[in-house]
Design a protein around this motif. Structure first.
Motif, PDB file in Angstrom:
ATOM      1  N   ARG A   1      -1.434  -1.081   6.430  1.00 44.56           N
ATOM      2  CA  ARG A   1      -2.347  -0.882   7.549  1.00 44.56           C
ATOM      3  C   ARG A   1      -1.586  -0.510   8.820  1.00 44.56           C
ATOM      4  NH1 ARG A   1      -5.586  -6.395   7.674  1.00 44.56           N
ATOM      5  NH2 ARG A   1      -3.454  -7.116   7.310  1.00 44.56           N
ATOM      6  N   ASP A   2      -2.222   0.270   9.666  1.00 49.26           N
ATOM      7  CA  ASP A   2      -1.579   0.675  10.916  1.00 49.26           C
ATOM      8  C   ASP A   2      -1.637  -0.413  11.968  1.00 49.26           C
ATOM      9  OD1 ASP A   2      -4.314   0.871  11.236  1.00 49.26           O
ATOM     10  OD2 ASP A   2      -4.218   2.649  12.518  1.00 49.26           O
ATOM     11  N   ASN A   3      -2.476  -1.432  11.761  1.00 48.95           N
ATOM     12  CA  ASN A   3      -2.567  -2.540  12.709  1.00 48.95           C
ATOM     13  C   ASN A   3      -3.246  -3.709  12.032  1.00 48.95           C
ATOM     14  OD1 ASN A   3      -4.240  -4.085  14.970  1.00 48.95           O
ATOM     15  ND2 ASN A   3      -2.482  -3.126  15.968  1.00 48.95           N
ATOM     16  N   MET A   4      -2.787  -4.923  12.321  1.00 46.79           N
ATOM     17  CA  MET A   4      -3.348  -6.094  11.670  1.00 46.79           C
ATOM     18  C   MET A   4      -4.723  -6.462  12.220  1.00 46.79           C
ATOM     19  SD  MET A   4      -4.153  -9.473  11.973  1.00 46.79           S
ATOM     20  CE  MET A   4      -3.398  -9.778  13.554  1.00 46.79           C
ATOM     21  N   MET A   5      -4.886  -6.437  13.548  1.00 46.46           N
ATOM     22  CA  MET A   5      -6.125  -6.937  14.145  1.00 46.46           C
ATOM     23  C   MET A   5      -7.259  -5.923  14.124  1.00 46.46           C
ATOM     24  SD  MET A   5      -4.996  -9.227  17.396  1.00 46.46           S
ATOM     25  CE  MET A   5      -4.176 -10.795  17.161  1.00 46.46           C
ATOM     26  N   GLY A   6      -6.933  -4.662  14.145  1.00 46.35           N
ATOM     27  CA  GLY A   6      -7.971  -3.648  14.169  1.00 46.35           C
ATOM     28  C   GLY A   6      -7.535  -2.406  13.415  1.00 46.35           C
ATOM     29  N   ALA A   7      -7.355  -2.527  12.111  1.00 40.24           N
ATOM     30  CA  ALA A   7      -6.848  -1.413  11.307  1.00 40.24           C
ATOM     31  C   ALA A   7      -7.818  -0.235  11.331  1.00 40.24           C
ATOM     32  CB  ALA A   7      -6.616  -1.865   9.875  1.00 40.24           C
ATOM     33  N   THR A   8      -7.264   0.972  11.384  1.00 36.22           N
ATOM     34  CA  THR A   8      -8.063   2.192  11.272  1.00 36.22           C
ATOM     35  C   THR A   8      -7.723   2.964  10.006  1.00 36.22           C
ATOM     36  OG1 THR A   8      -6.452   3.501  12.530  1.00 36.22           O
ATOM     37  CG2 THR A   8      -8.184   2.372  13.785  1.00 36.22           C
ATOM     38  N   GLN A   9      -6.606   2.633   9.357  1.00 38.96           N
ATOM     39  CA  GLN A   9      -6.243   3.271   8.100  1.00 38.96           C
ATOM     40  C   GLN A   9      -5.231   2.392   7.373  1.00 38.96           C
ATOM     41  OE1 GLN A   9      -4.392   7.035   8.915  1.00 38.96           O
ATOM     42  NE2 GLN A   9      -2.954   6.195  10.394  1.00 38.96           N
ATOM     43  N   GLY A  10      -5.096   2.631   6.068  1.00 34.97           N
ATOM     44  CA  GLY A  10      -4.130   1.871   5.283  1.00 34.97           C
ATOM     45  C   GLY A  10      -4.786   0.984   4.245  1.00 34.97           C
ATOM     46  N   LEU A  11      -3.932   0.315   3.484  1.00 36.32           N
ATOM     47  CA  LEU A  11      -4.351  -0.533   2.367  1.00 36.32           C
ATOM     48  C   LEU A  11      -3.693  -1.898   2.496  1.00 36.32           C
ATOM     49  CD1 LEU A  11      -5.632  -0.842  -0.551  1.00 36.32           C
ATOM     50  CD2 LEU A  11      -3.406  -0.053  -1.410  1.00 36.32           C
ATOM     51  N   ASN A  12      -4.461  -2.945   2.196  1.00 36.35           N
ATOM     52  CA  ASN A  12      -3.925  -4.301   2.194  1.00 36.35           C
ATOM     53  C   ASN A  12      -4.293  -4.972   0.874  1.00 36.35           C
ATOM     54  OD1 ASN A  12      -2.729  -6.726   3.571  1.00 36.35           O
ATOM     55  ND2 ASN A  12      -4.756  -7.516   3.102  1.00 36.35           N
ATOM     56  N   LEU A  13      -3.277  -5.507   0.174  1.00 34.36           N
ATOM     57  CA  LEU A  13      -3.489  -6.199  -1.089  1.00 34.36           C
ATOM     58  C   LEU A  13      -2.782  -7.541  -1.046  1.00 34.36           C
ATOM     59  CD1 LEU A  13      -4.434  -6.242  -4.071  1.00 34.36           C
ATOM     60  CD2 LEU A  13      -2.267  -5.133  -4.659  1.00 34.36           C
ATOM     61  N   ASP A  14      -3.524  -8.617  -1.313  1.00 32.44           N
ATOM     62  CA  ASP A  14      -2.980  -9.978  -1.333  1.00 32.44           C
ATOM     63  C   ASP A  14      -3.239 -10.614  -2.691  1.00 32.44           C
ATOM     64  OD1 ASP A  14      -1.772 -10.713   1.199  1.00 32.44           O
ATOM     65  OD2 ASP A  14      -3.764 -10.455   2.072  1.00 32.44           O
TER      66      ASP A  14
ATOM     67  N   ALA B   1      -7.222 -12.996  -5.410  1.00 36.09           N
ATOM     68  CA  ALA B   1      -6.847 -11.592  -5.234  1.00 36.09           C
ATOM     69  C   ALA B   1      -7.791 -10.975  -4.215  1.00 36.09           C
ATOM     70  CB  ALA B   1      -6.925 -10.839  -6.554  1.00 36.09           C
ATOM     71  N   GLU B   2      -7.224 -10.223  -3.267  1.00 33.04           N
ATOM     72  CA  GLU B   2      -8.043  -9.570  -2.245  1.00 33.04           C
ATOM     73  C   GLU B   2      -7.467  -8.191  -1.940  1.00 33.04           C
ATOM     74  OE1 GLU B   2      -9.282 -10.004   2.480  1.00 33.04           O
ATOM     75  OE2 GLU B   2      -8.747 -11.786   1.310  1.00 33.04           O
ATOM     76  N   MET B   3      -8.342  -7.193  -1.850  1.00 28.80           N
ATOM     77  CA  MET B   3      -7.928  -5.845  -1.481  1.00 28.80           C
ATOM     78  C   MET B   3      -8.883  -5.294  -0.443  1.00 28.80           C
ATOM     79  SD  MET B   3      -7.223  -2.436  -3.809  1.00 28.80           S
ATOM     80  CE  MET B   3      -8.949  -2.141  -4.201  1.00 28.80           C
ATOM     81  N   SER B   4      -8.332  -4.701   0.615  1.00 29.26           N
ATOM     82  CA  SER B   4      -9.142  -4.032   1.626  1.00 29.26           C
ATOM     83  C   SER B   4      -8.485  -2.706   1.971  1.00 29.26           C
ATOM     84  CB  SER B   4      -9.294  -4.898   2.881  1.00 29.26           C
ATOM     85  OG  SER B   4      -8.032  -5.264   3.412  1.00 29.26           O
ATOM     86  N   GLN B   5      -9.314  -1.714   2.302  1.00 32.20           N
ATOM     87  CA  GLN B   5      -8.803  -0.388   2.629  1.00 32.20           C
ATOM     88  C   GLN B   5      -9.619   0.189   3.778  1.00 32.20           C
ATOM     89  OE1 GLN B   5      -8.489   2.226  -0.735  1.00 32.20           O
ATOM     90  NE2 GLN B   5      -7.022   3.577   0.274  1.00 32.20           N
ATOM     91  N   TYR B   6      -8.954   1.020   4.603  1.00 32.32           N
ATOM     92  CA  TYR B   6      -9.537   1.511   5.843  1.00 32.32           C
ATOM     93  C   TYR B   6      -9.374   3.025   5.928  1.00 32.32           C
ATOM     94  CZ  TYR B   6      -8.824  -3.436   6.630  1.00 32.32           C
ATOM     95  OH  TYR B   6      -8.823  -4.807   6.482  1.00 32.32           O
ATOM     96  N   PHE B   7     -10.459   3.706   6.355  1.00 36.04           N
ATOM     97  CA  PHE B   7     -10.464   5.158   6.439  1.00 36.04           C
ATOM     98  C   PHE B   7     -10.956   5.586   7.829  1.00 36.04           C
ATOM     99  CE2 PHE B   7     -11.365   3.799   2.137  1.00 36.04           C
ATOM    100  CZ  PHE B   7     -10.463   4.536   1.368  1.00 36.04           C
ATOM    101  N   PRO B   8     -10.175   6.384   8.581  1.00 33.35           N
ATOM    102  CA  PRO B   8     -10.658   6.877   9.869  1.00 33.35           C
ATOM    103  C   PRO B   8     -11.744   7.930   9.676  1.00 33.35           C
ATOM    104  CG  PRO B   8      -8.519   7.834   9.346  1.00 33.35           C
ATOM    105  CD  PRO B   8      -8.804   6.822   8.278  1.00 33.35           C
ATOM    106  N   VAL B   9     -12.790   7.838  10.491  1.00 33.61           N
ATOM    107  CA  VAL B   9     -13.872   8.823  10.500  1.00 33.61           C
ATOM    108  C   VAL B   9     -14.051   9.265  11.953  1.00 33.61           C
ATOM    109  CG1 VAL B   9     -16.255   9.320   9.863  1.00 33.61           C
ATOM    110  CG2 VAL B   9     -14.957   7.604   8.576  1.00 33.61           C
ATOM    111  N   GLY B  10     -13.237  10.218  12.394  1.00 33.09           N
ATOM    112  CA  GLY B  10     -13.198  10.545  13.808  1.00 33.09           C
ATOM    113  C   GLY B  10     -12.667   9.347  14.571  1.00 33.09           C
ATOM    114  N   ASP B  11     -13.425   8.874  15.559  1.00 32.26           N
ATOM    115  CA  ASP B  11     -13.057   7.660  16.298  1.00 32.26           C
ATOM    116  C   ASP B  11     -13.575   6.400  15.623  1.00 32.26           C
ATOM    117  OD1 ASP B  11     -11.710   9.060  18.263  1.00 32.26           O
ATOM    118  OD2 ASP B  11     -13.463   9.223  19.576  1.00 32.26           O
ATOM    119  N   ASP B  12     -14.317   6.557  14.539  1.00 33.84           N
ATOM    120  CA  ASP B  12     -14.893   5.416  13.831  1.00 33.84           C
ATOM    121  C   ASP B  12     -14.019   5.042  12.627  1.00 33.84           C
ATOM    122  OD1 ASP B  12     -16.884   5.703  15.677  1.00 33.84           O
ATOM    123  OD2 ASP B  12     -18.332   6.584  14.284  1.00 33.84           O
TER     124      ASP B  12
END
Length: 391
Positions: A225-238, A259-270
């Motif tokens: 992830r590009d940031n822990m508190m407010g990720a805008t992109q990247g993958l996290n796997l625990d 097991a936990e997985m989260s992923q983030y995708f930028p959509v313009g500013d969203d």
């Protein structure tokens, strides 16, 4: 700020514990051992591969607040009406670290005589080489026991719960974005049934909901992830394991796997994000160690079992430099393996959806304060006040 995985541990750690209608960061108050677990949000900082941009209008200054504290109103069928306080402090980054260390406190008290207090600190060492976290909490609560999935009671039973927990973890960066570590916890307390019951029924209830346990386990994390508190992109796997010592009542060992997985995708500013979680207890565990969903809108004090699986999506829309909103939806499956009566597995599906708002407190760290409202099965409505995002 630890991960959802750590929150998921902290909440049931004191499960002898509480559910409220307001979530303050990691002490998840549902309608959260953590206990705030919140028992809670959300305190673990993940690597940031670059500074957040300073977008925004020229006449709107970017905030850089490091300390934030706010009151948390509480309204809950089990705990009553009361007030809590949630506070978090962002330390200066260590040399070469891509996220700051954080310290937190949460406390609350209600008119039913229920109170709790939780403290925690997550330390990010220089160059992200090591991370260490520590959390501890005390709970003195008056609750309602509704049973568990597949074995709900026709009428909720009142009981008092007194418990404590201590949790710690250490992670070492092996290669970029990959961490390996160990964790340990101790939790214990007593329950006192407040309903009319036979001596045998009272003894069995308190046997199931009291006691103490210790556990050690392993942690494996991949985080791009590009940031822990407010990720805008990247993958996290625990991935994590907890191996418990012999239970103080049954004399048997049991294990927990997460097991936990989260992923983030930028959509313009969203941002569009999703999260999937699986938790499972293997062995004859006491009921106070059962797993619960980490899904907004779901009353974790009601839905407890030997396994839970969930999926959640969220869309984050930016209104301005400081303000943004979120919309989310998901569902959880809670299973309960009845080893003593019919040796069968009971399950229940719980959907949830809601909306929220965020206000930016620190642009560099993407540190925000937010409020969510979520509706789940049977029209149950929950309100949450938190630091940072839900995941």
């Amino acid at each position: 700020m630890h991960t959802s995985h750590t929150r998921a541990l902290l909440l049931p750690l004191a499960l002898l514990t509480a559910a409220t209608s307001v979530c303050a960061e990691d002490t998840t108050h549902s309608t959260e051992h953590q206990e705030s677990t919140s028992l809670t949000k959300e305190l673990e900082h993940k690597p940031s591969h670059g500074q957040p941009s300073s977008e925004g209008s020229d006449d709107e200054a970017l905030p850089d607040r490091k300390l934030a504290a706010f009151p948390v109103p509480i309204t809950d069928d089990a705990l009553g009406v009361g007030l809590g306080v949630n506070a978090m402090y962002l330390h200066d980054r260590a040399e070469g670290a891509t996220n700051p260390s954080t310290s937190m406190f949460y406390g609350q008290y209600t008119d039913s005589g229920s109170g709790m207090a939780i403290v925690g600190h997550e330390h990010v060492f220089a160059h992200d080489a090591w991370r260490a976290g520590f959390w501890a909490g005390h709970f003195s609560l008056n609750l309602k026991y509704t049973g568990r999935v597949g074995m709900q009671l026709p009428k909720a039973a009142k009981y008092a719960s007194y418990s404590n927990f201590v949790y710690g973890e250490v992670r070492k960066q092996i290669v970029d974005d990959l961490y390996f570590g160990v964790q340990g916890l101790w939790s214990g307390g007593n329950a006192d049934l407040k309903e009319s019951a036979t001596a045998e029924e009272k003894k069995e209830f308190e046997r199931q909901m009291s006691g103490h346990n210790g556990a050690l386990g392993l942690l494996l994390t991949y985080d791009s992830r590009d940031n822990m508190m407010g990720a805008t992109q990247g993958l996290n796997l625990d991935l994590s394991t907890l191996h418990y010592s012999k239970d103080s009542r049954t004399g048997k060992r049991f294990d927990r796997y997460d097991a936990e997985m989260s992923q983030y995708f930028p959509v313009g500013d969203d941002v569009f994000a999703y999260r999937v979680i699986g938790k499972e207890i293997v062995g004859d565990a006491p009921e106070n160690e059962f797993v619960t969903p980490d899904l907004r809108g779901v009353d974790w004090n009601k839905y407890r079992g030997t396994a839970t699986y969930q999926a959640e999506i969220e869309y984050r829309h930016k209104f301005s430099t400081l303000w943004s909103g979120v919309a989310f939806a998901g569902a959880a499956i809670v299973e309960n393996e009845d080893r003593h009566l019919s040796n069968s597995v009971k399950s229940e599906v719980i959907p949830s959806a809601g909306v929220g708002v965020r206000y930016l407190l620190n642009a560099k760290e993407r540190f925000s304060i937010g409020a969510d409202v979520a509706v789940s099965k049977m029209g149950n409505t929950s309100f949450y006040i938190r630091f940072g995002e839900a995941f």
